[in-house]
Every structure is written in C-alpha cells, then in structure tokens.
Design an enzyme around this catalytic site. Sequence first.
Site, PDB file in Angstrom:
ATOM      1  N   CYS A   2       0.847  -1.181   0.000  1.00 24.12           N
ATOM      2  CA  CYS A   2       0.000   0.000   0.000  1.00 24.12           C
ATOM      3  C   CYS A   2       0.882   1.230   0.000  1.00 24.12           C
ATOM      4  O   CYS A   2       2.075   1.153   0.266  1.00 24.12           O
ATOM      5  CB  CYS A   2      -0.899   0.011   1.234  1.00 24.12           C
ATOM      6  SG  CYS A   2      -1.913  -1.470   1.405  1.00 24.12           S
ATOM      7  N   ARG A  27       1.238   1.597  -6.130  1.00 22.70           N
ATOM      8  CA  ARG A  27       1.466   0.666  -5.028  1.00 22.70           C
ATOM      9  C   ARG A  27       0.177  -0.030  -4.594  1.00 22.70           C
ATOM     10  O   ARG A  27       0.224  -0.990  -3.810  1.00 22.70           O
ATOM     11  CB  ARG A  27       2.071   1.406  -3.835  1.00 22.70           C
ATOM     12  CG  ARG A  27       3.433   2.003  -4.088  1.00 22.70           C
ATOM     13  CD  ARG A  27       3.943   2.717  -2.851  1.00 22.70           C
ATOM     14  NE  ARG A  27       4.278   1.783  -1.805  1.00 22.70           N
ATOM     15  CZ  ARG A  27       5.527   1.435  -1.450  1.00 22.70           C
ATOM     16  NH1 ARG A  27       6.546   1.951  -2.104  1.00 22.70           N
ATOM     17  NH2 ARG A  27       5.736   0.596  -0.480  1.00 22.70           N
ATOM     18  N   TRP A  74      -3.843  -1.836  -1.567  1.00 26.94           N
ATOM     19  CA  TRP A  74      -3.897  -3.107  -2.286  1.00 26.94           C
ATOM     20  C   TRP A  74      -4.325  -4.141  -1.254  1.00 26.94           C
ATOM     21  O   TRP A  74      -3.610  -4.414  -0.302  1.00 26.94           O
ATOM     22  CB  TRP A  74      -2.539  -3.453  -2.883  1.00 26.94           C
ATOM     23  CG  TRP A  74      -2.549  -4.625  -3.815  1.00 26.94           C
ATOM     24  CD1 TRP A  74      -2.771  -4.606  -5.164  1.00 26.94           C
ATOM     25  CD2 TRP A  74      -2.313  -6.003  -3.479  1.00 26.94           C
ATOM     26  NE1 TRP A  74      -2.702  -5.874  -5.677  1.00 26.94           N
ATOM     27  CE2 TRP A  74      -2.425  -6.756  -4.669  1.00 26.94           C
ATOM     28  CE3 TRP A  74      -2.036  -6.667  -2.288  1.00 26.94           C
ATOM     29  CZ2 TRP A  74      -2.247  -8.134  -4.705  1.00 26.94           C
ATOM     30  CZ3 TRP A  74      -1.879  -8.047  -2.313  1.00 26.94           C
ATOM     31  CH2 TRP A  74      -1.975  -8.761  -3.519  1.00 26.94           C
ATOM     32  N   ASN A  98       0.975   0.252   6.028  1.00 26.97           N
ATOM     33  CA  ASN A  98       1.496  -0.577   4.948  1.00 26.97           C
ATOM     34  C   ASN A  98       2.196  -1.764   5.576  1.00 26.97           C
ATOM     35  O   ASN A  98       3.057  -1.585   6.441  1.00 26.97           O
ATOM     36  CB  ASN A  98       2.466   0.218   4.071  1.00 26.97           C
ATOM     37  CG  ASN A  98       3.105  -0.638   2.980  1.00 26.97           C
ATOM     38  OD1 ASN A  98       2.514  -1.602   2.522  1.00 26.97           O
ATOM     39  ND2 ASN A  98       4.303  -0.279   2.569  1.00 26.97           N
ATOM     40  N   GLY A  99       1.838  -2.975   5.158  1.00 31.39           N
ATOM     41  CA  GLY A  99       2.468  -4.166   5.708  1.00 31.39           C
ATOM     42  C   GLY A  99       1.427  -5.200   6.073  1.00 31.39           C
ATOM     43  O   GLY A  99       0.270  -5.138   5.662  1.00 31.39           O
ATOM     44  N   GLU A 478      10.354 -13.427 -19.863  1.00 34.79           N
ATOM     45  CA  GLU A 478       9.994 -12.045 -19.532  1.00 34.79           C
ATOM     46  C   GLU A 478       8.956 -11.503 -20.495  1.00 34.79           C
ATOM     47  O   GLU A 478       7.998 -10.830 -20.078  1.00 34.79           O
ATOM     48  CB  GLU A 478      11.249 -11.169 -19.535  1.00 34.79           C
ATOM     49  CG  GLU A 478      11.004  -9.683 -19.354  1.00 34.79           C
ATOM     50  CD  GLU A 478      10.283  -9.330 -18.061  1.00 34.79           C
ATOM     51  OE1 GLU A 478       9.780  -8.192 -17.970  1.00 34.79           O
ATOM     52  OE2 GLU A 478      10.200 -10.178 -17.141  1.00 34.79           O
ATOM     53  N   LYS A 482       5.132 -10.100 -19.520  1.00 37.42           N
ATOM     54  CA  LYS A 482       4.607  -8.788 -19.896  1.00 37.42           C
ATOM     55  C   LYS A 482       3.235  -8.915 -20.545  1.00 37.42           C
ATOM     56  O   LYS A 482       2.320  -8.163 -20.241  1.00 37.42           O
ATOM     57  CB  LYS A 482       5.572  -8.078 -20.873  1.00 37.42           C
ATOM     58  CG  LYS A 482       6.852  -7.562 -20.265  1.00 37.42           C
ATOM     59  CD  LYS A 482       6.674  -6.302 -19.470  1.00 37.42           C
ATOM     60  CE  LYS A 482       6.720  -6.464 -18.003  1.00 37.42           C
ATOM     61  NZ  LYS A 482       7.588  -7.306 -17.290  1.00 37.42           N
ATOM     62  N   GLU A 485       0.529  -9.992 -17.851  1.00 38.13           N
ATOM     63  CA  GLU A 485       0.150  -9.092 -16.777  1.00 38.13           C
ATOM     64  C   GLU A 485      -0.602  -7.857 -17.257  1.00 38.13           C
ATOM     65  O   GLU A 485      -1.374  -7.281 -16.492  1.00 38.13           O
ATOM     66  CB  GLU A 485       1.366  -8.692 -15.934  1.00 38.13           C
ATOM     67  CG  GLU A 485       2.455  -7.927 -16.636  1.00 38.13           C
ATOM     68  CD  GLU A 485       3.673  -7.727 -15.736  1.00 38.13           C
ATOM     69  OE1 GLU A 485       3.552  -7.854 -14.501  1.00 38.13           O
ATOM     70  OE2 GLU A 485       4.757  -7.423 -16.268  1.00 38.13           O
ATOM     71  N   HIS A 501       7.456 -32.465 -26.469  1.00 35.73           N
ATOM     72  CA  HIS A 501       7.310 -33.307 -25.276  1.00 35.73           C
ATOM     73  C   HIS A 501       6.025 -32.978 -24.530  1.00 35.73           C
ATOM     74  O   HIS A 501       5.997 -32.943 -23.297  1.00 35.73           O
ATOM     75  CB  HIS A 501       8.529 -33.153 -24.367  1.00 35.73           C
ATOM     76  CG  HIS A 501       9.802 -33.605 -25.005  1.00 35.73           C
ATOM     77  ND1 HIS A 501      10.105 -34.932 -25.201  1.00 35.73           N
ATOM     78  CD2 HIS A 501      10.841 -32.898 -25.537  1.00 35.73           C
ATOM     79  CE1 HIS A 501      11.280 -35.032 -25.803  1.00 35.73           C
ATOM     80  NE2 HIS A 501      11.743 -33.816 -26.024  1.00 35.73           N
ATOM     81  N   LYS A 598       2.838  -2.551  -7.768  1.00 37.10           N
ATOM     82  CA  LYS A 598       4.230  -2.388  -8.188  1.00 37.10           C
ATOM     83  C   LYS A 598       5.213  -2.921  -7.148  1.00 37.10           C
ATOM     84  O   LYS A 598       6.181  -3.588  -7.479  1.00 37.10           O
ATOM     85  CB  LYS A 598       4.502  -0.901  -8.449  1.00 37.10           C
ATOM     86  CG  LYS A 598       5.912  -0.589  -8.930  1.00 37.10           C
ATOM     87  CD  LYS A 598       6.124  -1.054 -10.337  1.00 37.10           C
ATOM     88  CE  LYS A 598       7.443  -0.555 -10.911  1.00 37.10           C
ATOM     89  NZ  LYS A 598       7.667  -1.128 -12.249  1.00 37.10           N
TER      90      LYS A 598
END
Length: 603
Positions: A2, A27, A74, A98-99, A478, A482, A485, A501, A598
């Site tokens: 957050c 965030r 968040w 935050n936490g 990567e 991208k 997400e 396979h 983020k």
Amino acid sequence: MCGIIGYTGYSEARGILLKGLKSLEYRGYDSAGMAVYHPDFKECLVTKCEGRVEKLAGKSNDIKGSSGIGHTRWATHGGVNDENSHPHKFGGVTIVHNGIIENYESLKNTMGIADKLQSETDSEVAAALIDRFFTGENPEEAIINAVSKLSGTYALAIIFDRIPDTVYAVRNVSPIVCLKNDNGSFLASDITAIGEYSEDYFVLPEFSVARMTKDGFDIKDFNGNAIDIDWMKLDWDIKNNGKSGYPFYMEKEIMEQPAVIEKTVLSRLKNNIPDFSSDKVDEKIFTDCSNICVVACGTAMHAGLIGKELIEGICSVPVQVHMASEFMYGNPIIGSDTLTICVSQSGETIDTLEALKYAKRKGSMTLSIVNVRASSIALESDNVIYTDAGPEIAVASTKAYTTQLSVFYLITAKMAYLRGSLNDEGVINFIEELKKIPGAVKDVLDRRADIHKMSKSMLTAEHTFMIGRGFDYPALLEASLKLKEISYIHSEAFASGELKHGTIALITNDTPVIALMTQQYLVSKQFSNIREVQSRGAKVITFVRKDLNTKDINDCFELPVLEDEFMVVPAVVSMQLLAYYVSADKGLDVDKPRNLAKVVTVE
C-alpha cells in the site's frame, strides 16, 4: 503493498495528500482515503472509499485542515470496500498502514474488541492497540508499547486527536521516507510522492518513532534516545515523473530505455573496463566466490536468468537462480564461498529482503542490484549496484529490467577480467558490444509502428505460446510475463525443443505462437521448430535478428544485429512494445493491471 503519505505544515493538507496519493497509486489502487485534523472540531476526520484516487477527490471537497495522512490500498485482509479502506480510526487514534500484522486475530480476541471494529482488516487492530495504550500523555510510549505486541511488518503514520498539527510514524521493514521545506514536513512510502518538495530526504530508521511537526522531525529509538538524521540527496529528476505526453507511463518508460541503459553502463566504465569503485563494491566478491545464487521475483528473476547464462558461459562460475519466495524454504546450499545476488527494482520486495537476510545468516557474501537508494534491500546488503533507471511508475517493469540486465553484463565482464577468463582485449571487445545496445534499442523504438501493426492479430487471442532457444528462452519468459500481466492473455514461454514433449498438443488452427530467433548457432533448429507449429495451423509471429532472416519467414519483425549474448535486450524491448500495444488497443489500463501492485511488501 500500500502507499501512505503524511503532511503537516502551513498549507491545506487535502491537495498535498491527493497529489501524493496519485503518485503512490501504483502501489495499490483498490481503495483510497485520507484523514485531516480539523481545527474547529479538534479531531481527525476520515474520508475514504473503494476505488481510485479520483473517486476520493470527488468525495473530499469540503475537507479543511493543515495536518493529515493518506492511503492507497492493495487489499490483503478483508474485501475491497469502503469499510476496509484506510485510514482507520479507533477512539482518538487514526492510522494508515502498509504491511501485514500476522497476529491481529489473536490480538483482537485478547483485547475483546471484535464487536467494536468497523473493518475486517489487520490494520484497524493496530489503531485500537495504540488507543488502548495512550493515556493522553507520551504518545511515543503508547506507540512503542503497541508495536511491541505486533508480529509482522508495518509502516504506520498516526494522528492523535489530542495532539493537533502533529503526525507520528514508526516502521518495521516497510519503508517510510521523510523530508521538510519552508511549507512544512512530509512523509511517504517512497520518494516519488514527495520528492518534488525537496531534494534532501532521509529514510526513517526501523524501530524508531518520528514526531513530525510543521518545523521538522524529532526521532527517538525505542529506548527514548535521540537519533541523528542521515540526510541524503535525491538523484532522480522528480520533475520528469509525469507521462511527458504519452498516454501511459509504460510507453514513456519503454522509450526511456536507450538513455537509462547508457547511463547505467557508461557511468561504470574506466578505460572500457567495468569499474564499481563509485558503488563501493568490494572486488573480492567476484574473485573469492566459487558459486553464485541469484535471488529475485518475477521480472527481476528473469534478469537473473540472463545473468546466469552470461556468467556461466563467460566466467565458468556455477550460478543458481532462485525464486525469492521459495529460497530459504528449499535449504539452499550456500556458505562463505557463495555470492548471493539479490535483484529488486524497488529494493523493498519482502521475499527478496528475507532471502537476503537468510543468505547473510548463512555467511554468504551479498550484492544487491536495486533501483532505489537507501531502500531496505540496499541497506541490508553488503554491496549495492544501483541501476540508474529513475522512477518506474507503471506496474509492468520495462526500463528496470533492461538496466538490471546492463548491470549483469558489467558484472560478467568485471568477473571475467578479474578471474582471467577474458584478457584486456576480450573485455574491451565485450564492452564495445555492450555500448551498442542503446543504439540497437533505439532502432527498435524507431520502428515501433511495425510492431503495433503485428500486434493487431493478437487482440482476440485467449492463449499464446512463445518459443526460443539459448538466450532467447529466458528472454521469452519475460516477454510472456509482460503479455500476461497487462493484456490478460494466457501466455507460456517454452524452450523450443520442449514443444514436442507434450505442449504441441495444445497447438490448433490459428493459435498465436511468437517465435524469437537471435542465436546464430541455433538458427536451423529454431527454424525447424517454427515449421513444426506452422504445420499444425499455428499463426506464427517471428522476431528475428536481421542477418539470420532467410526471407522464408512471413509476418516477422527484424531485430538489429548484435552478438548472440547481447540480443536479449532489443528482443525483449520489441516484445514489451507488443504487449503494450495489445493492452492499449484492448482498452485496458496499461499502467495498473488488475490484482497487481508495483511494490510487493507482503509475503
């Protein structure tokens, strides 16, 4: 995960808090809120809501006062709704947090307050605990007594109704930065929210209490001893923190990559030899290690996979790449001859931070690659190399990744030079090729309209596969991330030879397959793999190094020519653009993909 902000000063707090929350929205953007001390009512008034900061702005027009705290969330504990939004007020105490408070359920039961709480969050319990310990005098003592009961991580900004024009703060792991100017004092989760107000700032030490007034800060440890402030200079151009005319931060940050890669590399060269003296890195870590552990999450871990290929291939030093979230639970074999390299854009990724602490307890040498100065990982690590990417606001990382790669190239060259794997001429040739990367990336960016056209065929896709060999495979991991997400298309990357396979059973008519072909010694094999999926009806989009294109490949984007090891950077940049255009053309919020934040500060 957050964002918090606090202000007390000589201006109306509302505008400052809203502006800071907008900067912190990456965030967390499930909900937002603020609390401002009202001088007439002599208490803190809370306004909060589910949704983005814009919605909060519409609800808070009548807020008055020059001291306040704000929060963008968040969700971790409790659903996304108005009641679970921060700030939380209990009695005469208002907080933002935050936490994660791990023992909040037991505290709630022990205190007998379950029926008094307004939310389902862990955070409101912290407010109740502080309120219980506060007798009207000595707020610092109340805060210390309260947090001593908490298990987990926290950054708390606190306002007491009985103490006007004052904000208190305390933290354990979760970050808080502070600064002041003639207009007042400020604190926030990170410098992007308040850096415009002064270039001088400091990081609040863990397990200390800050008393923030209009005129500055008083900081004491938990024993009541005064702590001197360690001021630092902001080295980011915070005024360049906007979108600069681009519709999304992600596009702006993609376009910044030639400049930030060049800055990261050239600032660490001396006579074309990597030089980390300005970073104060102890060179013995490169010669005294017999093995390397790279620890990171997500995009940063993908950078580590490229680092592994480089270091093992050129320096002949074994490298293991670990997901930070699993690192210490897998009993890794590390010791005093191990170099643990931790990679994190924010320097606050909790899993990576805990892995770093574990590695140090095992006696490992440590080096961190981070983007934010004085971040928790940077402070914990024995050695740090900063990536010079500047602020990265979009949730999907772009320039942080390519500057992390740039540092791995420099580390590889330095280690090879010190260990004798490359002589002077070999290192200079390696660095000369590295210096070509910004130009190669610019070439890709100049032709981005061609990628935009190619992306149109992806808009209706539900699934896609990516195939490549050698360095191309970790590059595609990567690229696949991208696409997932920000466009919400299910995507998986495979080493091309693994398709037969099992996975090739999923290839049907018109299944989009993205093929990357940049490795000269693997061209014929990759070409065969492309034909395998085409023969089963796949729609193949190919990114191919220009000098390897046989002209038999349709629907392709030609990449500029570099030596094999260096092709990953322009290749990934091209696919950053592919993902960006798919997302933007689908009408999605490119910068703020659903369910993601983020900075990941919870395990």
